[in-house]
Scaffold this active site. Structure first.
Site, PDB file in Angstrom:
ATOM      1  N   HIS A  34      -4.524  10.244   5.210  1.00  0.00           N
ATOM      2  CA  HIS A  34      -3.822   9.144   5.870  1.00  0.00           C
ATOM      3  C   HIS A  34      -2.325   9.310   5.692  1.00  0.00           C
ATOM      4  CE1 HIS A  34      -2.712   6.782   2.270  1.00  0.00           C
ATOM      5  NE2 HIS A  34      -3.919   7.030   1.793  1.00  0.00           N
ATOM      6  N   CYS A  87      -6.733   9.944  -2.330  1.00  0.00           N
ATOM      7  CA  CYS A  87      -6.585  10.399  -0.948  1.00  0.00           C
ATOM      8  C   CYS A  87      -5.552  11.506  -0.828  1.00  0.00           C
ATOM      9  CB  CYS A  87      -6.200   9.228  -0.049  1.00  0.00           C
ATOM     10  SG  CYS A  87      -7.510   8.019   0.171  1.00  0.00           S
TER      11      CYS A  87
END
Length: 278
Positions: free
Chosen positions: A235, A245
């Site tokens: 992201h 992430c």
């Protein structure tokens, strides 16, 4: 702050980043207090009350259909036959997990096991060889990498994973991956972290670590169990290490979304260089 750039109005001047990140969702029956996990942003914050969470950030319990009405793709079965041509920078163990049908591979790597910055390199197999298309700078877990990671440890998982589904707060930018637009992601990010972080989930690509492929990125199913964490995404970057992430600049993740092809059975190999070279 965001990596090599800042949010300004509706625009983002961001840097190239390549890493892996995790954002876990609370399964039914768990309270918000129980569900704080290794989500996408560097700090762990309690999510707003009475909202299901995705890692350390509030997320909508229900996902909305994609703009064009496409349904998520069914989970693909992995081939047991390794690719005949090794991927550059990957050693025998990692290459053994790249199936014969795969022709797109992303490699998210860091120089050391405790690094929180790294590089994402994109390869495509054509004319009998792996061609390097692009490479981007990235952030990954604040505490680096771990093969046997656990919820809340702020590490990114080591391994090879499929890339099956995408989504985000904004409309589909033109990806071939099944895409689920979820307007609530912006409000969730802002509520947990402040308005300056409201766009980190404008676009996301789910990494199939401890998740059910063929479902929206916010799906909270955890096949390996809740303690292993989940919701690991690619992201938008926020200029710091993550809770699991991998983060990229806006232009880079849009490029990935437009480049990844389900027919190419894309994979991402993730970890420190020493592990990837095994």
């Amino acid at each position: 702050m965001f990596s090599r750039g800042t949010w300004s109005g509706s625009g983002l001047v961001a840097a190239l980043v390549i890493v892996t990140s995790t954002a876990c969702g609370a399964p039914d029956g768990r309270s918000d207090a129980d569900s704080v996990d290794s989500g996408d942003l560097a700090m762990t914050v309690a999510a707003p009350a009475q909202q299901p969470t995705m890692g350390d950030i509030a997320a909508p319990a229900q996902s909305t259909p994609s703009q064009d009405g496409r349904r998520p793709a069914a989970a693909e079965s992995a081939s047991s036959t390794p690719h005949s041509t090794p991927v550059p920078v990957l050693g025998p163990e990692m290459n053994a997990e790249i199936p014969a049908e795969t022709s797109q591979v992303l490699v998210a790597s860091s120089p050391a096991v405790d690094s929180q910055t790294g590089t994402l390199t994109v390869y495509r197999f054509e004319d009998g060889a792996w061609r390097k298309l692009k490479a981007f700078d990235t952030h990954n877990g604040t505490n680096g990498w771990l093969r046997d990671r656990r919820e809340g440890d702020r590490t990114s998982p080591i391994g090879v994973f499929t890339l099956s589904d995408a989504g985000g707060h904004r409309k589909d930018p033109g990806t071939e991956l099944p895409y689920t637009q979820e307007p609530g992601l912006s409000n969730s990010a802002a509520a947990a972290y402040g308005d300056e972080y409201s766009r980190v989930f404008d676009y996301v690509i789910a990494i199939d670590y401890n998740r059910l492929p063929g479902t929206p990125p916010t799906d909270r199913t955890r096949p390996l169990g809740w303690d292993r964490g989940g919701g690991i995404w690619l992201h938008l970057d926020h200029d710091s290490g993550t809770n699991g992430c991998v983060t990229l600049a806006e232009e880079d993740i849009v490029w990935l979304l437009r480049t990844l092809d389900p027919a190419a059975h894309p994979r991402i190999a993730m970890g420190p260089v020493a592990e990837l070279e095994k």
